[in-house]
Design an enzyme around this catalytic site. Structure first.
Site, mmCIF file in Angstrom:
data_model
loop_
_atom_site.group_PDB
_atom_site.id
_atom_site.type_symbol
_atom_site.label_atom_id
_atom_site.label_comp_id
_atom_site.label_asym_id
_atom_site.label_seq_id
_atom_site.Cartn_x
_atom_site.Cartn_y
_atom_site.Cartn_z
ATOM 1 N N ASN A 297 68.273 27.117 -9.877
ATOM 2 C CA ASN A 297 67.692 27.066 -11.231
ATOM 3 C C ASN A 297 66.205 27.392 -11.266
ATOM 4 O OD1 ASN A 297 67.296 24.559 -9.921
ATOM 5 N ND2 ASN A 297 66.955 23.559 -11.871
ATOM 6 N N GLU B 1 67.724 15.442 -3.658
ATOM 7 C CA GLU B 1 67.321 15.544 -5.072
ATOM 8 C C GLU B 1 68.500 16.145 -5.812
ATOM 9 O OE1 GLU B 1 64.487 14.367 -6.067
ATOM 10 O OE2 GLU B 1 63.537 14.062 -4.122
ATOM 11 N N CYS C 27 66.750 20.448 -13.926
ATOM 12 C CA CYS C 27 67.333 19.137 -13.661
ATOM 13 C C CYS C 27 66.686 18.070 -14.545
ATOM 14 C CB CYS C 27 67.164 18.786 -12.194
ATOM 15 S SG CYS C 27 65.464 18.933 -11.642
ATOM 16 N N GLU D 186 60.082 13.118 -3.175
ATOM 17 C CA GLU D 186 59.251 14.221 -2.699
ATOM 18 C C GLU D 186 57.962 14.169 -3.497
ATOM 19 O OE1 GLU D 186 61.790 17.728 -2.881
ATOM 20 O OE2 GLU D 186 62.863 17.040 -1.099
#
Ligand code: NAD
Length: 480
Positions: free
Chosen positions: A150, A248, A282, A461
């Site tokens: 994405n 993630e 996301c 992260e």
């Protein structure tokens, strides 16, 4: 057709199998380049190169490593136009977005971690007259970095840059759906003088090349961004090997709109948080909850503005939504619109494939879609759609809004719109998400911890969190 190549041990090389598969341009619906169909043997070679490069790279001074990463950042900036055009073509996203968000952010990732490592320090713990402890933060070895389609170069570099800055070497795999800009990155790394073997990029399919990275015994840490189902398989496979994992994963982000918000600012931002990158971020807010007293006003204005969004040619500066990334993905998103109707939802606008015509006749364009009338716990409101589809729901109380927001298995991000300071803090505290934005969306400071709770992932992260993930702490205790 152009054949992309793997980047192994400092060189651009074909896959061992010499097999390739097609890279489709989403806006056109036709292949335009070929992707190496790499397998375990390519991953073995890449890992061997990364292992061999590790002793030198990990012992280099942070200044030297920083200098090379900053050179990569600089070259990304110099090649902004080429990289943005490639990202837009490969992914279907508007060129404007690639040029103002994706590529600048990829550049910023290398710059941020290239300078961040100069400021990273470890702790010491004094035991008075008895002893001193200090913590060594040592690079671990070969990091496996796997990223989704994405935000291709943006997320690929978000992993690679901190892994390299911390002194690890890397075997990375970009998504096979959007491999092109990582291929261009390999050329940039050669030009920047990155020593051979420090970064290796293996192209190919997830269950083949990707799985080989996860399973390789000489890759002790994995940073993965992608779907929750893939993350689950990775966790299951890596756990018995005791690998360090940063996952993630997916989201179903709630957007809580209270009647006392700045309506115009909320409306402008909610359009973005719903449909940026065709809803394929996301962090996009896909469940919009609106306090009942402003529900009708919101609905009328929102639908009117969504209908005015332009879908089409990604290179046109006026385009708001380009193509979604692939035919299967388009079909998946459309199947959720059908599901929503079966579940009793009303499509207020959109809901169909957008027909653009001309050279884009076979492109994977979707109309931005708004659905109302669904219960909070139906599948449409619980499962990740990851496309230009949002649902709107009224709520009466803060407690009810929170309960609906927290009802999914996901917990990545949330957005709160209110002018009530106390409520803003209270709701942010009580939302089960890794990130809560108040009166804004996707406002990112790269120093902050990034990641989700529940099935949206494990670990964080961003900032020093990434350096902590990519290093192993060792306590050294010295008695006086
Ligand atoms: P995906 O899980 O299908 O693929 C992601 C990557 O994993 C690809 O490179 C793929 O080739 C690889 N892969 C697939 N199977 C594998 C396996 N068995 N072993 C190793 N690697 C494998 O996800 P996607 O469709 O590319 O991306 C969309 C998903 O990513 C969405 O769920 C979205 O929410 C999520 N995402 C999350 C974040 C975040 O920061 N939390 C950011 C972006 C996207």
């Amino acid at each position: 057709m152009e054949k992309l190549q793997n980047y192994i041990n400092g060189e651009l090389v074909p896959p061992h199998s010499n097999e390739y598969f097609e890279n489709i341009e989403p806006a056109i619906g036709k292949p335009y380049s070929l992707i190496p169909d790499s397998d375990e043997s390519d991953v073995l070679e890449a890992t061997k190169a990364a292992k061999a490069a590790f002793p030198i790279w990990s012992k280099m001074s942070v200044d030297q490593r920083s200098e090379i990463l900053l050179r990569i950042a600089e070259l990304i900036g110099e090649n902004l136009d080429e990289l943005a055009a490639a990202e837009s073509r490969d992914n279907g996203k508007p060129l404007k977005l690639a040029k103002t968000v994706d590529i600048p952010r990829a550049q910023a990732n290398f710059h941020f971690y290239g300078t961040g490592i100069l400021h990273f320090a470890s702790e010491s713990h004094s035991m008075g007259n008895l002893a001193i402890n200090y913590t060594l933060r040592q690079p671990i070895g070969v990091a496996g970095c796997i990223s989704p389609w994405n935000l291709p170069l943006y997320l690929f570099s978000w992993k690679i840059a901190p892994a390299l800055a911390s002194g690890n070497t890397v075997v990375a795999k970009p998504s096979e759906i959007t491999p092109y800009t990582s291929y261009l990155l390999s050329k940039i790394c050669i030009e920047a003088g990155l020593p051979k073997g420090v970064l290796n990029i293996v192209h190919g399919l997830g269950p083949k090349a990707g799985a080989a990275i996860i399973e390789h015994p000489d890759i002790p840490m994995i940073s993965f961004t992608g779907g929750t189902a893939t993350g689950e398989w990775i966790a299951r496979t890596a756990a018995p090997k005791f690998k360090k994992l940063s996952l993630e994963l997916g989201g179903k982000n709630p957007n809580l709109i209270f009647a006392d918000c700045d309506f115009d600012e909320m409306m402008k931002t909610t359009l973005r948080s719903s449909f940026s990158n065709q809803g394929q971020i996301c962090l996009c807010g896909s469940r919009i909850m609106i306090e009942r007293s402003i529900y009708d006003r919101f609905k009328t204005e929102f639908v009117e503005r969504v209908k005015a969004l332009k879908v089409g040619d990604p290179s046109n500066p006026d385009t708001n939504l380009g193509a979604v990334v692939s035919k299967p993905h388009m079909e998946k998103v459309l199947s959720y619109v059908e599901l929503a109707k079966e579940e009793g939802g009303t499509v207020l606008c959109g809901g169909n494939r957008a027909i653009i015509g001309g050279k884009f006749s076979d492109g994977y364009f979707l109309e931005p879609t708004v659905i109302e009338g669904l219960s909070y716990d139906c599948r449409t409101n619980q499962e990740e759609i990851f496309g230009p589809v949002v649902t709107i729901m009224p709520f009466d109380t803060e407690e009810e809004a929170l309960a609906i927001a927290n009802s999914t298995k996901y917990g990545l991000a949330s957005t709160i719109w209110t002018s009530d300071l106390k409520r803003a803090h209270r709701v942010a505290r009580d939302l089960h998400t890794g990130i809560a934005w108040i009166n804004c969306w996707l406002l990112r400071d790269l120093r902050t911890p990034f990641g989700g709770v529940k099935e949206s992932g494990v670990g964080r992260e961003g900032g020093f969190e990434a350096f902590q993930f990519f290093t192993e702490p060792k306590n050294v205790c010295i008695r006086y």
